[in-house]
Design an enzyme around this catalytic site. Structure first.
Site, PDB file in Angstrom:
ATOM      1  CD  GLU A   1      -2.863  -1.189   2.398  1.00 42.94           C
ATOM      2  OE1 GLU A   1      -2.754  -0.333   3.285  1.00 42.94           O
ATOM      3  OE2 GLU A   1      -3.735  -2.063   2.412  1.00 42.94           O
TER       4      GLU A   1
ATOM      5  CD  GLU B   1      -4.316  -8.300   1.888  1.00 43.39           C
ATOM      6  OE1 GLU B   1      -5.260  -7.631   2.358  1.00 43.39           O
ATOM      7  OE2 GLU B   1      -3.137  -7.925   1.960  1.00 43.39           O
TER       8      GLU B   1
END
Ligand code: GLA
Length: 580
Positions: A383, A494
């Protein structure tokens, strides 16, 4: 001929953990659940049937007959407070009484005059339960006034001194909501008291001590029929294409009820929290001797090794997540003397760069030396992109100590060090969310392209926290194809689908969504268009999903009784689940 699935021992009733983030013990990151799943819902401009490459290519296993488990529940304790309290009383000096309002009824219990967060309402259920048995508890709760949300717990006091949180929920001010949990009664106990309280805070402010309203408390004994039906294996089903992984945690890997399912279904695991810096960095050592550890931060491997050991023992592999991230990385790591003092100075760029190198070195060397061949993928950086915060390359500047102390180079430095210390078979990944959103995608693409040109990266990880309809399969396909241009391995790291709809139709939609996704992934591999090497489902059961916050969510392939949902069969590409 139809093949009936064989019996097995996975019978066990109910799971135990209630994790706000996938895996054990981490702080819930509620704000992300919103942004990741709701952002950038681009409309479908092209019909999915036109572009969807080919569910037909990846057809199903028609010979497997699905035997659906059925759940029978029997109430062993119940109280709606209309005519009494069943002995509910205070835990300390607070007041517990009945008032003339309720959840769809005329009365409920209220707890007032609370002076500590553990003050609440408690009832002795010892005579209603049996040893070595799991029960489900459900109750309606609310509060008025005070903060916009408040976390409440349903817990068990075993004997006189053991306190176990069984379930939790973030209530919204003024709204009745259902809190639920699993009561796992041990073989030996003297007494069991069920109680309701609010999130632990000490010292507690007025906001922490709001009055608690409680209604419709029920404890169920749960029996699952056909729980012993043997399931096929997801990873065997897809093994010619990619690994099938699970985001899990130490607690599940230690519990045979969970790990027998995990081993049957998955050939890769990611520890949801235990491999993150806040779990690996050793604060005690670092802060006790900051001079010694100044440039070479001490790590502790007890959490990390649970997954590595489990994988080694059982012949499966690990995605290591994550070395460098702006979250779940303690601020003291960036401070002089590893100080927790809010006013302590941050270290210089030079010092932090050495800490970064030596942290990465320590973690990867530990894995290489003790568990060679187990870690096949490493999320080196997570991220790092957040558009609209000022950096022209899209590098996240807000709440990002890596950026504050090292600057935007932290990403490349992390990959440089990871390349230096990783074994050859550990593939290095950049991992991010909302990769389909155009401006984010471009920034990530450019970042990863630069790293690829320098030989520092092997793969792109797509978190894939999706909604039921957004992003569209087309957007997901376009995104995978875009990164495939860079000749990288692609991994779905994920995957979960955020839905609160637990109706039959809702579950059917979820199943179709999973089936469309797996159809897409397989078809891209079939056609040689994308080198997708691993798909990780983020969380085994609905109960344990990080997406549960103010509202109960149903994103997973398995339900709270560890039984396969329609979604499981969708991911299995079963012919009973529609392709579109
Ligand atoms: C992000 C992180 C994961 C996890 C989830 C929430 O996607 O990459 O490690 O924390 O949020 O469970």
């Amino acid at each position: 001929m139809k093949k009936k699935i064989m019996p097995l021992l996975l019978a066990a009733l109910i799971g135990t953990a209630f994790l706000t983030s996938c895996g054990d013990g981490a702080e819930p990151k509620v704000e992300e659940s919103v942004s990741k799943t709701e952002e950038t819902a681009a409309p479908d401009t092209v019909s999915e049937t036109e572009t969807e490459t080919e569910a037909s290519v990846t057809e199903t296993e028609p010979e497997i007959e699905i035997v659906k488990p059925t759940v029978k529940k029997e109430v062993v304790f119940g109280e709606d407070f209309e005519t009494g309290t069943s002995g509910f009383g205070p835990r300390g000096g607070e007041t517990v009484k009945i008032i003339d309002e309720g959840y769809n009824s005329s009365k409920c219990l209220i707890v007032t005059d609370r002076t500590a967060t553990w003050n609440g309402a408690s009832v002795d259920i010892t005579d209603c339960i049996k040893a070595s048995t799991k029960y489900e508890v459900r109750a309606m709760m609310k509060y008025e006034g005070g903060p916009a949300t408040k976390k409440v717990y349903v817990s068990l006091q075993q004997n006189t001194s053991s306190y176990i949180t069984c379930g939790q929920l973030e209530l919204k001010r003024g709204e009745w909501n259902e809190v639920s949990g699993v009561l796992d009664i041990p073989a030996n106990f003297d007494s069991e008291c069920l109680y309701f309280e609010s999130e632990y805070k000490d010292p507690a402010t007025e906001d922490d001590l709001v009055d608690l309203y409680i209604d419709d408390v029920k404890v169920y004994y749960v029996e699952v029929e056909n729980a012993d039906v043997k399931l096929p294996s997801l990873y065997e089903k897809h093994e010619d294409y990619f690994k099938i992984g699970l985001g899990t945690g130490a607690r599940e890997l230690r519990d045979p009820t969970y790990y027998s399912i995990i081993l049957n279904q998955f050939n890769s695991i990611t520890m949801g929290n235990e491999m993150k810096p806040d779990s690996v960095l050793d604060y005690v050592k670092c802060s006790n001797d900051p001079e010694k550890y100044n440039l070479e931060p001490a790590i502790k491997t007890d959490n990390l090794e649970v997954g590595l050991k489990f994988a080694k023992k059982n012949g499966i592999t690990v995605r290591l997540h994550v070395l460098v991230w702006h979250q779940q990385t303690p601020e003291w790591f960036f401070k002089e003397n590893y100080s927790r003092d809010a006013n302590a100075a941050y270290v210089s760029k030079e010092v932090m760069t050495q800490r970064l190198e030596n942290y990465i070195k320590a973690v990867l060397t530990y894995c290489n030396e003790n568990y060679p061949g187990i870690v096949y993928a490493v999320d080196v950086v997570n991220e790092a992109i957040n558009i609209g915060e000022g950096n022209s390359d899209g590098i996240r500047t807000k709440d990002n100590h890596w950026y504050d102390v090292i600057g935007p180079d932290y990403v490349e430095l992390a990959f440089t060090f990871a390349r230096k210390y990783a074994a050859e078979d550990m593939k290095l990944f950049y991992n991010d969310y909302n990769c389909h959103s155009a401006d984010r995608r471009l920034a990530m693409y450019n970042l990863v392209k630069g790293l690829k040109e320098k030989g520092l990266i092997d793969g792109m990880g797509f978190q894939s926290h999706y909604g039921l309809a957004s992003p569209s399969t087309i957007e997901i396909q376009e995104t995978l194809l875009k990164f495939a241009e860079l000749d990288l391995e692609l991994q779905v790291t994920e995957l979960d689908i955020n839905t609160a709809d637990n109706s039959d139709e809702g579950f059917e939609k979820l199943a179709v969504r999973y089936k469309k996704l797996i159809n897409l992934y397989r078809s891209l591999v079939d056609k040689g268009l994308a080198n997708i090497t691993s798909i990780t489902i983020w969380g085994l059961t609905d109960e344990n999903s990080w997406l549960n916050d103010t509202e109960k969510k149903y994103p997973a392939l398995f339900d709270e009784y560890l039984m396969p949902k329609e979604a499981y069969w969708g991911f299995y590409q079963h012919s009973s689940i529609a392709n579109y």
